[in-house]
Design a protein around this motif. Structure first.
Motif, short mmCIF file in Angstrom:
data_model
loop_
_atom_site.label_atom_id
_atom_site.label_comp_id
_atom_site.label_asym_id
_atom_site.label_seq_id
_atom_site.Cartn_x
_atom_site.Cartn_y
_atom_site.Cartn_z
N GLN A 187 22.22 -122.08 -20.63
CA GLN A 187 21.05 -121.84 -21.39
C GLN A 187 20.20 -123.05 -20.65
O GLN A 187 20.15 -124.15 -20.41
CB GLN A 187 21.16 -122.59 -22.82
CG GLN A 187 19.83 -122.38 -23.61
CD GLN A 187 20.00 -122.47 -25.02
OE1 GLN A 187 21.19 -122.14 -25.64
NE2 GLN A 187 18.80 -121.93 -25.44
N PHE A 218 28.60 -118.99 -20.88
CA PHE A 218 26.81 -119.25 -21.20
C PHE A 218 26.52 -120.39 -20.54
O PHE A 218 26.84 -121.42 -20.62
CB PHE A 218 26.82 -119.20 -22.71
CG PHE A 218 27.17 -118.02 -23.43
CD1 PHE A 218 26.36 -116.75 -23.62
CD2 PHE A 218 28.52 -117.36 -23.91
CE1 PHE A 218 26.58 -115.76 -24.10
CE2 PHE A 218 28.87 -116.34 -24.44
CZ PHE A 218 27.70 -115.78 -24.85
N HIS A 266 19.80 -112.75 -24.53
CA HIS A 266 20.48 -113.21 -23.09
C HIS A 266 20.38 -112.00 -22.21
O HIS A 266 20.37 -110.88 -22.56
CB HIS A 266 21.90 -113.62 -23.35
CG HIS A 266 22.95 -112.81 -23.69
ND1 HIS A 266 23.02 -112.69 -25.11
CD2 HIS A 266 23.57 -111.94 -23.14
CE1 HIS A 266 24.30 -111.51 -25.30
NE2 HIS A 266 24.73 -111.27 -23.80
N GLU A 273 24.82 -114.98 -19.72
CA GLU A 273 26.21 -114.75 -20.05
C GLU A 273 26.79 -114.26 -18.87
O GLU A 273 26.50 -112.99 -18.30
CB GLU A 273 26.32 -113.71 -21.26
CG GLU A 273 27.67 -113.60 -21.41
CD GLU A 273 28.04 -112.45 -22.59
OE1 GLU A 273 28.86 -112.30 -23.37
OE2 GLU A 273 27.08 -111.45 -22.76
N LYS A 276 18.95 -117.51 -21.98
CA LYS A 276 20.64 -117.65 -21.94
C LYS A 276 20.96 -116.81 -20.81
O LYS A 276 20.37 -115.44 -20.66
CB LYS A 276 21.31 -117.48 -23.20
CG LYS A 276 21.04 -118.70 -23.90
CD LYS A 276 21.70 -118.52 -25.37
CE LYS A 276 22.08 -117.38 -25.98
NZ LYS A 276 22.74 -117.64 -27.19
N ASP A 330 29.92 -115.75 -28.40
CA ASP A 330 28.80 -116.87 -28.86
C ASP A 330 28.34 -116.67 -30.45
O ASP A 330 27.20 -116.81 -30.89
CB ASP A 330 27.66 -116.76 -28.09
CG ASP A 330 26.81 -117.82 -28.02
OD1 ASP A 330 27.34 -119.09 -28.01
OD2 ASP A 330 25.39 -117.89 -27.67
#
Length: 134
Positions: free
Chosen positions: A47, A45, A7, A54, A52, A110
């Protein structure tokens, strides 16, 4: 070995405003919000496909994110890479001369174990290594 970019972390001042912005921009809602008390941060988060994002907002004025925001303002905070064996990567990278901010993996957001490489050894980029907690 590094598997993929896990991410990109973005520091924000206001999570509600940032969530609205990123939902509009990406066309998807946040799939998870989580507080990481040990780091003084609230995360959110998003996606899209395999990618991804954050979002990170400080929950106390002494947190690393609060200090980052004070010094640099909102923006990209770190890039995270997925690894299969975080302890092996720590050893490998230390042998290569990298300086780690934390040499012992800690629980991050996560469902991940995380360590950070110091940006002075990575061309100014804060790098996070992540391993899924099984």
């Amino acid at each position: 070995m590094v598997n993929k970019i896990e991410h990109i972390g973005i520091a924000v001042k206001n999570m509600d405003d940032a969530n609205v912005l990123f939902e509009k921009m990406l066309g998807v809602p946040s799939y998870k919000m989580e507080s990481v008390e040990s780091e003084g941060v609230l995360t959110s988060f998003f996606q899209t496909g395999n990618n991804k994002i954050e979002l990170l907002m400080a929950t106390n004025p002494e947190s690393p994110i609060a200090k980052f925001l004070e010094k640099k303002g909102e923006g990209i905070h770190h890039i995270a890479f997925d690894v299969d064996d975080i302890k092996a990567e720590i050893s490998r990278l230390k042998n290569e001369g990298f300086v780690l901010i934390n040499e012992v993996p800690k629980k991050g957001a996560d469902n991940k174990l995380v360590v950070f490489l110091h940006p002075k050894n990575t061309n100014g980029v804060l790098v996070e290594l992540c391993q899924e907690i099984k």
